[in-house]
Scaffold this motif. Sequence first.
Motif, PDB file in Angstrom:
ATOM      1  N   GLU A 121       0.845  -1.194   0.000  1.00  0.00           N
ATOM      2  CA  GLU A 121       0.000   0.000   0.000  1.00  0.00           C
ATOM      3  C   GLU A 121       0.880   1.243   0.000  1.00  0.00           C
ATOM      4  O   GLU A 121       1.673   1.463   0.911  1.00  0.00           O
ATOM      5  CB  GLU A 121      -0.921   0.012   1.222  1.00  0.00           C
ATOM      6  CG  GLU A 121      -1.767   1.268   1.345  1.00  0.00           C
ATOM      7  CD  GLU A 121      -2.624   1.549   0.114  1.00  0.00           C
ATOM      8  OE1 GLU A 121      -2.456   2.646  -0.480  1.00  0.00           O
ATOM      9  OE2 GLU A 121      -3.437   0.685  -0.266  1.00  0.00           O
ATOM     10  N   PRO A 126      -5.450   3.595   2.868  1.00  0.00           N
ATOM     11  CA  PRO A 126      -5.514   2.478   1.921  1.00  0.00           C
ATOM     12  C   PRO A 126      -6.813   2.445   1.137  1.00  0.00           C
ATOM     13  O   PRO A 126      -7.875   2.839   1.639  1.00  0.00           O
ATOM     14  CB  PRO A 126      -5.380   1.240   2.816  1.00  0.00           C
ATOM     15  CG  PRO A 126      -5.790   1.700   4.168  1.00  0.00           C
ATOM     16  CD  PRO A 126      -5.423   3.141   4.259  1.00  0.00           C
ATOM     17  N   ASN A 130      -6.748  -2.991  -1.399  1.00  0.00           N
ATOM     18  CA  ASN A 130      -5.764  -3.427  -0.419  1.00  0.00           C
ATOM     19  C   ASN A 130      -6.362  -3.670   0.960  1.00  0.00           C
ATOM     20  O   ASN A 130      -5.834  -4.477   1.734  1.00  0.00           O
ATOM     21  CB  ASN A 130      -4.610  -2.429  -0.344  1.00  0.00           C
ATOM     22  CG  ASN A 130      -3.617  -2.625  -1.465  1.00  0.00           C
ATOM     23  OD1 ASN A 130      -3.670  -3.607  -2.192  1.00  0.00           O
ATOM     24  ND2 ASN A 130      -2.707  -1.679  -1.628  1.00  0.00           N
ATOM     25  N   THR A 147      -0.222   3.814   8.376  1.00  0.00           N
ATOM     26  CA  THR A 147      -1.256   3.348   7.444  1.00  0.00           C
ATOM     27  C   THR A 147      -2.067   2.237   8.112  1.00  0.00           C
ATOM     28  O   THR A 147      -1.500   1.233   8.553  1.00  0.00           O
ATOM     29  CB  THR A 147      -0.621   2.826   6.148  1.00  0.00           C
ATOM     30  OG1 THR A 147       0.132   3.879   5.549  1.00  0.00           O
ATOM     31  CG2 THR A 147      -1.685   2.357   5.166  1.00  0.00           C
TER      32      THR A 147
END
Length: 369
Positions: A121, A126, A130, A147
Amino acid sequence: MASFLVAGGGTAGHVNPMLATALELRERGHEVAALGTAVGLEADLVPRAGLTLHEVPKVPLPRRPSADLLRLPKNWAAAVGAATRAIEATTADAVIGFGGYVSTPAYRAARKAGIPIIVHEANAKPGLANRLGARWTEHVAITAPGTPLPHATVTGMPLLPPVRDLARKLADPATAQALRSEARAALGWDAGATVLVVTGGSLGAASLNAATVGAIGDLVAVGVHVWHLSGRGKADEALAAREALPAALRERYRVDEYSHDMAQVFAAATAVVCRSGAGAVAEATAMRLPTLYVPLPHGNGEQALNARPAVNAGAATLVADADLSPARLLQEATRILEPGTARTMSEAAADFGITDGAERLATMAEAAL
């Protein structure tokens, strides 16, 4: 040695890290093929890289009721079928996905085939593909900390070899000085020139172009050399502004629509003004460049999130698109170009940037087997 199928398409944000990883795996002796569409950027770039492209139909996932939603079951089945045939044709041992509409059927086909899935990613926020893929694997790579995906490991962004190699050369002060001098001399500028690169990417950015045109007289008057990449078909106003400059200052303002050699652009730069796509942030920090990010104001806000870790690390500053004006550009650019500030930001970028993202991701893929 193993066989890998890499999946990604549509934009450079998906295709470039996919190609960088594929080239690294191939360098290690593995067989690598790519999955993509016949209409995305990958249709051109994958064959150029010497990889076989297995085509999959483009299947956008509608977010509201539409005719596409009615056609989704049939289109989805066709895409998964194409991905399955690609896995069989390449005898793939694993699938590495980079997000976007190509990766979703690839993840599903890999799960059906019982082979490992590796997810990369690029963005701080994201995408749907993903988020789905990360539910089916423990092998998840992210570009920067924070993330929100399970089992995530920070690998950085896989960089294409020309950019990666330049970033590593710039890590040595003596080599960096020689490379920057050479790049500036190639532009007809003094080796020690202070160079501000402004780029909105291949398509350009209207706000960056307008602010640069408005500020250019003041920038060149204080000795700054500006390399302005306006975007294809969007150079007219910049060229007119260049002609309006006093003849003695005109040579300090270079205008191009686009550069096919971004390594040369980065080598010449003292600092950069750009959007904050994940690739732009990764490349600027890997190059140790002080950067002013002006995130794209549309979409899901991911560009501002992409820039935030670099800003928090002291490697960059951020101005909202709505707040960008010629005066604000002049103020921020002269600040990050000031030698002491530039040096501090460059050191922060060196600590934050990752140049071996492709190697890290390739190692994760090998371990998944």
